[in-house]
Motif scaffolding. Structure first.
Motif, short mmCIF file in Angstrom:
data_model
loop_
_atom_site.label_atom_id
_atom_site.label_comp_id
_atom_site.label_asym_id
_atom_site.label_seq_id
_atom_site.Cartn_x
_atom_site.Cartn_y
_atom_site.Cartn_z
N LEU A 19 0.82 -1.21 0.00
CA LEU A 19 0.00 0.00 0.00
C LEU A 19 0.86 1.26 0.00
O LEU A 19 0.48 2.27 -0.61
CB LEU A 19 -0.96 -0.01 1.19
CG LEU A 19 -2.10 -1.03 1.09
CD1 LEU A 19 -2.89 -1.08 2.39
CD2 LEU A 19 -3.03 -0.73 -0.08
N GLN A 71 -4.20 2.67 -4.52
CA GLN A 71 -4.91 1.57 -3.87
C GLN A 71 -5.14 1.89 -2.39
O GLN A 71 -6.21 1.57 -1.84
CB GLN A 71 -4.11 0.27 -4.01
CG GLN A 71 -3.84 -0.17 -5.44
CD GLN A 71 -5.12 -0.53 -6.19
OE1 GLN A 71 -6.18 -0.72 -5.60
NE2 GLN A 71 -5.02 -0.64 -7.51
N GLU A 72 -4.18 2.52 -1.76
CA GLU A 72 -4.35 2.92 -0.36
C GLU A 72 -5.48 3.94 -0.24
O GLU A 72 -6.33 3.84 0.67
CB GLU A 72 -3.03 3.52 0.15
CG GLU A 72 -3.08 3.94 1.61
CD GLU A 72 -1.80 4.62 2.02
OE1 GLU A 72 -1.26 4.29 3.09
OE2 GLU A 72 -1.32 5.52 1.27
N VAL A 122 -7.62 -6.26 -1.70
CA VAL A 122 -6.24 -5.91 -1.36
C VAL A 122 -5.58 -7.07 -0.61
O VAL A 122 -4.43 -7.44 -0.89
CB VAL A 122 -6.20 -4.62 -0.51
CG1 VAL A 122 -4.84 -4.45 0.18
CG2 VAL A 122 -6.50 -3.41 -1.38
N VAL A 176 -4.99 1.27 8.60
CA VAL A 176 -4.70 2.09 7.42
C VAL A 176 -5.50 3.39 7.38
O VAL A 176 -4.95 4.45 7.07
CB VAL A 176 -4.90 1.26 6.13
CG1 VAL A 176 -4.78 2.15 4.89
CG2 VAL A 176 -3.86 0.15 6.06
#
Length: 458
Positions: free
Chosen positions: A287, A293-294, A324, A425
């Motif tokens: 990531l 994508q993050e 993911v 995240v």
């Protein structure tokens, strides 16, 4: 994609004489291809597909068969003609004993039936409460601008989750940290013992061998302490997996032996912590390398749970988070090399496999095979959207194995991965610093060499 279908027709016995798999060149005197498996195991195993679907290599004085084709691997794993054995399991037995991970035949079937109730879907929801607590605790420990050893953090979090969920005793918090320290040292030493079949060298009292033996002894002592503490608690203790083991009976109706309970506990802690921690470490690394994508993951989580940490009930709505995780397991699998042993002379895809042969396969190589995956080295979570996932060949992706050796804790692990990643995240942006080394540390599992990242609040 289903990994539970029947053995493919191309892997079944057909007419005509059986072929002998070709021998791969490039071995060195005495060690054979063991040197390749020490120097560059990931590249060596990936390149073997260019030599054939099934090839032979030499590990010291022994010959091993390497299966490179997913269909053949799937056929082998679903066939009773191949059992858990070979260099990997011979090595791991010093750690895992005769628990459910290493046993075969009637013993394995009994042990698996004994374990299964602890992983029923309704139990996962109960364990998820512990996962949620530990995920939040991990996120709350970090401070703005702090340097985080992500691999170590994830390992301790995973050990605490599996310990609190399945082996609850009063002192489990302190013991979980000690288990994490011991396992880290043990896993560093196991891989070389597998590929270099030179047992006498491991009895030489070198510093590395002394560290290994000390950590292994401490781990086994810790597990004995956990079991003894629970026995003192008696029937009024928690109704977890350890309680199931203490209530279990063998074929004659007698309680199962203390050593078998011990081996099961070690197997569960190793599988439930090491693989999860490695997958999480790689997911954080991927990531940081793919900010788009993050960003999508954070936006998805914030849309589902805008003012709180996610819960187990939210996971069904978090498709990108699941993708993911699946893609991280594909491109950076934790458990990456496996072995089996043939119980009789057999036909595998038209090749003759002699009785007692050691067979090797690598999910790392299979899951990065360009014949199975478009842009095979690209981190692409969207490949697991239903319309694209249907094109993935059967058995090309199997992070939890297949057949009667399929991991019984797969749903437990997937929930744990999602709750930790989906909690941390959205709260913290992690960035590489000078000390970061994202090369691969080779062991029985794969880890980043030094995943040290700076944490900044979002």
């Amino acid at each position: 994609m289903s990994v539970e279908s029947a053995i493919p027709a191309s892997a079944a016995q057909g007419p005509g004489p059986l072929r002998t798999p070709p021998v791969v060149g490039g071995g060195v005197p005495l060690l054979g291809h063991a040197w390749n498996l020490v120097r560059d195991p990931l590249g060596f195993l990936a390149d073997l597909r260019d030599h054939g679907d099934l090839v032979r290599i030499r590990l010291g004085p022994k010959t091993a068969y390497v299966v490179c084709d997913p269909e053949l691997v799937g056929a082998m794993l679903k066939s009773p003609e191949y059992i858990v054995g070979g260099p990997l399991w011979d090595t791991l037995e010093v750690l895992l004993g005769k628990g459910v991970a290493t046993s075969n035949g009637k013993l394995h079937r009994r042990q698996r039936r004994m374990m299964q109730p602890a992983f029923r879907p309704e139990r996962i929801a109960d364990y998820a409460k512990v996962m949620e607590q530990e995920a939040r605790a991990t996120a709350e420990r970090w401070r703005p601008g702090s340097t985080v050893d992500v691999s170590a953090e994830m390992f301790r979090t995973a050990v605490r989750i599996v310990s609190r969920s399945l082996l609850e005793v009063d002192s489990i918090g302190e013991k979980a940290d000690r288990i994490a320290d011991s396992l880290h040292t043990v896993f560093e030493g196991l891989y070389r013992r597998m590929v270099l079949s030179v047992g006498p060298l491991y009895r030489v009292p070198t510093p590395a061998n002394r560290r290994f033996e000390s950590a292994l002894a401490d781990l086994h002592a810790l597990v004995d302490e956990i079991v003894a503490e629970r026995r003192e608690t008696g029937p009024e203790g928690p109704d977890d997996l350890l309680a199931e083991l203490l209530r279990a009976r063998d074929e004659s109706g007698e309680p199962i032996a203390d050593q078998e309970i011990h081996d099961h506990v070690v197997s569960l802690v190793v599988a439930g912590a090491e693989n999860v921690a490695s997958t999480l470490a790689w997911a954080f690394h991927l990531l940081t390398e793919h900010p788009e994508q993050e960003r999508r993951l954070v936006e998805e989580v914030n849309a589902v749970a805008p003012d709180r940490a996610i819960t187990f009930a939210d996971l069904k709505e978090l498709r990108h988070l699941r993708n993911v995780i699946t893609e991280a397991m594909r491109i950076r699998p934790a458990a990456w090399i496996f072995t089996r042993r043939s119980v009789a002379e057999t036909d595998l895809g038209g090749y003759r496999i002699p009785a007692g042969a050691d067979i090797v396969y690598s999910v790392y190589a299979m899951q990065r095979d360009p014949r199975s995956f478009e842009r095979h080295l690209e981190f692409d979570p969207d490949r697991w959207n239903p319309e694209r996932a249907a094109d993935v060949p059967e058995f090309a992706m199997m992070p939890f194995s297949v057949g009667n050796r399929k991991c019984p804790g797969d749903h437990f692990s997937l929930a744990e991965l999602a709750l930790i990643l989906g909690t941390v995240v959205p709260r913290w942006r992690l960035a590489r610093i000078r000390e970061t080394d994202t090369g691969t540390r080779i062991g029985i599992t794969l880890h980043p060499k030094r995943l040290v990242l700076r944490a900044e609040p979002r």
